[in-house]
Design an enzyme around this catalytic site. Sequence first.
Site, short mmCIF file in Angstrom:
data_model
loop_
_atom_site.label_atom_id
_atom_site.label_comp_id
_atom_site.label_asym_id
_atom_site.label_seq_id
_atom_site.Cartn_x
_atom_site.Cartn_y
_atom_site.Cartn_z
N ARG A 51 -10.30 25.62 24.02
CA ARG A 51 -9.12 24.74 24.08
C ARG A 51 -9.48 23.27 24.33
O ARG A 51 -8.64 22.50 24.78
CB ARG A 51 -8.15 25.25 25.16
CG ARG A 51 -7.35 26.47 24.72
CD ARG A 51 -6.45 27.01 25.80
NE ARG A 51 -7.19 27.51 26.96
CZ ARG A 51 -7.83 28.68 27.00
NH1 ARG A 51 -7.81 29.47 25.94
NH2 ARG A 51 -8.48 29.05 28.08
N VAL B 154 0.06 8.56 4.95
CA VAL B 154 -1.06 8.77 4.03
C VAL B 154 -2.26 7.91 4.42
O VAL B 154 -2.11 6.85 5.02
CB VAL B 154 -0.64 8.44 2.59
CG1 VAL B 154 0.32 9.48 2.07
CG2 VAL B 154 -0.03 7.04 2.49
N LYS C 295 5.68 9.68 14.10
CA LYS C 295 4.68 8.84 13.43
C LYS C 295 3.84 8.08 14.46
O LYS C 295 2.61 8.04 14.38
CB LYS C 295 5.38 7.87 12.48
CG LYS C 295 4.56 6.70 12.03
CD LYS C 295 3.45 7.12 11.08
CE LYS C 295 2.35 6.11 11.04
NZ LYS C 295 1.74 5.91 9.77
N TYR D 5 0.81 -1.22 0.00
CA TYR D 5 0.00 0.00 0.00
C TYR D 5 0.85 1.27 0.00
O TYR D 5 0.39 2.32 -0.42
CB TYR D 5 -0.93 0.01 1.23
CG TYR D 5 -2.21 -0.71 0.95
CD1 TYR D 5 -3.29 -0.05 0.37
CD2 TYR D 5 -2.35 -2.07 1.22
CE1 TYR D 5 -4.46 -0.70 0.09
CE2 TYR D 5 -3.53 -2.74 0.94
CZ TYR D 5 -4.59 -2.04 0.37
OH TYR D 5 -5.75 -2.69 0.07
N GLY E 146 -10.57 0.62 15.23
CA GLY E 146 -10.09 -0.37 14.27
C GLY E 146 -9.05 0.20 13.33
O GLY E 146 -8.49 1.26 13.57
N ASN F 71 -0.66 8.76 15.80
CA ASN F 71 -1.74 7.79 15.95
C ASN F 71 -2.07 7.52 17.41
O ASN F 71 -3.23 7.26 17.77
CB ASN F 71 -1.38 6.49 15.21
CG ASN F 71 -1.51 6.67 13.70
OD1 ASN F 71 -2.14 7.62 13.23
ND2 ASN F 71 -0.91 5.79 12.94
N ASP G 134 9.70 -7.09 -4.64
CA ASP G 134 8.79 -7.76 -3.72
C ASP G 134 9.08 -9.25 -3.74
O ASP G 134 9.47 -9.81 -4.77
CB ASP G 134 7.33 -7.52 -4.13
CG ASP G 134 6.38 -7.68 -2.95
OD1 ASP G 134 5.92 -6.65 -2.42
OD2 ASP G 134 6.13 -8.83 -2.53
N LYS H 134 -14.34 1.91 9.81
CA LYS H 134 -14.84 3.28 9.84
C LYS H 134 -15.77 3.50 8.65
O LYS H 134 -15.85 2.65 7.77
CB LYS H 134 -13.71 4.31 9.94
CG LYS H 134 -12.76 4.40 8.77
CD LYS H 134 -11.76 5.52 9.09
CE LYS H 134 -10.90 5.85 7.90
NZ LYS H 134 -9.98 6.94 8.18
N CYS I 238 -3.69 0.99 12.00
CA CYS I 238 -2.75 2.02 12.48
C CYS I 238 -2.97 2.35 13.96
O CYS I 238 -2.13 2.06 14.79
CB CYS I 238 -2.90 3.28 11.64
SG CYS I 238 -2.70 2.96 9.89
N THR J 256 5.14 -3.99 9.00
CA THR J 256 5.63 -4.22 10.37
C THR J 256 4.40 -4.62 11.20
O THR J 256 3.90 -3.81 11.99
CB THR J 256 6.29 -2.96 10.96
OG1 THR J 256 5.42 -1.83 10.73
CG2 THR J 256 7.64 -2.68 10.34
N1 SAJ Z 1 -12.55 6.67 15.83
C1 SAJ Z 1 -13.36 6.83 16.95
N2 SAJ Z 1 -13.60 8.10 17.42
C2 SAJ Z 1 -13.06 9.20 16.82
C3 SAJ Z 1 -12.23 9.04 15.68
C4 SAJ Z 1 -11.98 7.75 15.21
O1 SAJ Z 1 -13.88 5.86 17.53
O2 SAJ Z 1 -13.31 10.31 17.30
C5 SAJ Z 1 -12.23 5.31 15.34
C6 SAJ Z 1 -12.75 5.04 13.93
O3 SAJ Z 1 -14.10 4.64 13.95
C7 SAJ Z 1 -11.80 3.92 13.49
C8 SAJ Z 1 -10.48 4.25 14.21
O4 SAJ Z 1 -10.83 5.18 15.22
O5 SAJ Z 1 -12.26 2.66 13.94
C9 SAJ Z 1 -9.36 4.78 13.35
O6 SAJ Z 1 -9.82 5.72 12.40
P1 SAJ Z 1 -9.03 7.07 12.02
O7 SAJ Z 1 -9.83 7.79 11.01
O8 SAJ Z 1 -8.68 7.80 13.25
O9 SAJ Z 1 -7.61 6.62 11.42
P2 SAJ Z 1 -7.02 5.59 10.33
O10 SAJ Z 1 -6.54 4.39 11.08
O11 SAJ Z 1 -7.92 5.36 9.18
O12 SAJ Z 1 -5.74 6.45 9.78
C10 SAJ Z 1 -4.78 6.96 10.71
C11 SAJ Z 1 -4.55 8.44 10.40
N3 SAJ Z 1 -3.78 9.03 11.49
C12 SAJ Z 1 -4.14 10.20 12.07
O13 SAJ Z 1 -5.12 10.84 11.75
C13 SAJ Z 1 -3.24 10.70 13.14
C14 SAJ Z 1 -3.79 8.58 9.07
O14 SAJ Z 1 -3.45 9.94 8.81
C15 SAJ Z 1 -2.51 7.74 9.08
O15 SAJ Z 1 -1.83 7.83 7.83
C16 SAJ Z 1 -2.91 6.29 9.30
O16 SAJ Z 1 -3.58 6.21 10.58
C17 SAJ Z 1 -1.62 5.44 9.27
O17 SAJ Z 1 -1.31 4.86 8.22
O18 SAJ Z 1 -0.90 5.44 10.28
#
Ligand code: SAJ
Length: 427
Positions: free
Chosen positions: A245, A154, A205, A12, A256, A209, A32, A316, A259, A85
């Site tokens: 704030r 990304v 990084k 990806y 889920g 998350n 790969d 999500k 990440c 990883t």
């Molecule tokens: N979720 C909640 N409550 C919230 C926000 C999210 O329960 O207020 C849940 C979502 O339903 C989902 C999970 O968190 O199950 C993760 O969703 P997400 O939209 O927060 O993130 P990912 O995993 O799709 O992508 C994240 C992103 N990181 C950040 O926003 C800091 C993305 O920018 C990263 O590139 C990606 O991880 C990665 O590859 O690390």
Amino acid sequence: MKKKICVIGMGYIGLPTSAMFAKHGFQVLGVDVNEEVVNSLNEGRIIIEEPYLDALVYEEVVKNGSLKASTKAEKADVFIIAVPTPIKEDKTAMMDYVEAATRSIVPFLEPGNMVVLESTSPPGTVENLMMPILRECPFDVEESLYVAHSPERVIPGKILIELVENNRIIGGINRKSAEEVKKIYASFVKGEIFLTDATTAEMCKLMENTFRDVNIALANELAVICEQLGINAWEVIKYSNKHPRVTLHQPGPGVGGHCLAVDPWFIVEKFPETAKIIRLARETNDAMPHHVFGRARNILGSLAGKKIAILGATYKPDIDDLRESPVLELVDLLEEVRDLEVRIYDPFILSYKHLAPDLETALADADLLVLGVNHRVFENIPFGELKSRMRTPKILDTRNFLDGESLRAQGFEYHLLGEGRGFHGQR
Ligand code: SAJ
């Protein structure tokens, strides 16, 4: 002559990054271990789903010869490692692929080359895992090799846009490394590029998350407290967030994706005694499917012999990704109940156990509908018309997505995650 880049890992991140470099004046070799991936790539076909990527790969970079694929690395000017990883059972990172990739390039390295790790990794990976391997080169690596970590950040579904527009962090083993690697990425990155050391880049990084995961855990804890208190957590969040704030996150059935549910453990693994909040946040979020299970049991009295319809199962909204989805964890818990039937309706999912072909089938004779994820297409479901299909018209909304007031007016027993039996509960 074009500079040559060898990218290890055509997943990806590795593939879109390779295509991007190939489009911006580099000769790229994508490596790969999977022969099928390599063969199809050489024919211009890709086996991952990502908007516009197939057009870029097929129409542009493979056709004009600037991206080729192989199962073996070769001599190049730049080596980029973008291998998975994954997390192991014991919640530590599986670093075998990074280690193997680093070893695989050592025979080809020459003074002046660059080595960049893109894979999300525990802090210290470049310094403590990669550098000892790279030092096997027959020259002074610190002096003559430029080594850095430049984490991918990304979001799937927008990878080609975010690769260009996002800010980028480049953490070098020394300043010169970071500066040299920056020149390469500057060929296509329009966002700002920040230079730092390798371990700081690794931590950035992971903390991005982790920040999100910890905040979601706080919201989930609030949801459970409000249920006990007899008030509505969503209302607490709405009004608290009017403060200049404060930005409380949204509760839900859990966290889920590959990440947020994974990366915080890479910090806990290195600092098990110190990373207390980070671990607790992970455990809090992991407990949410159990909490939703408990709410379903309370609503129905006993779950044995009942039928539960699940609306939305991805991790999500508006995507087809099931990885680490907390809704699937809930399904697994429900499966353990004697004689309980589960039917899932999710228009984004083509095949999965318990999948119903349509909402009507999922709802037929159901005792409870659990809204797992808030896909936009669920906005206009005519619940009033579907009510008579259910054995008992009960709904548990885990995302505060449905119009509870209207559903109650239509005779549904509407329950909301994060809402207790207080003033608003009416239950
Ligand atoms: N979720 C909640 N409550 C919230 C926000 C999210 O329960 O207020 C849940 C979502 O339903 C989902 C999970 O968190 O199950 C993760 O969703 P997400 O939209 O927060 O993130 P990912 O995993 O799709 O992508 C994240 C992103 N990181 C950040 O926003 C800091 C993305 O920018 C990263 O590139 C990606 O991880 C990665 O590859 O690390």
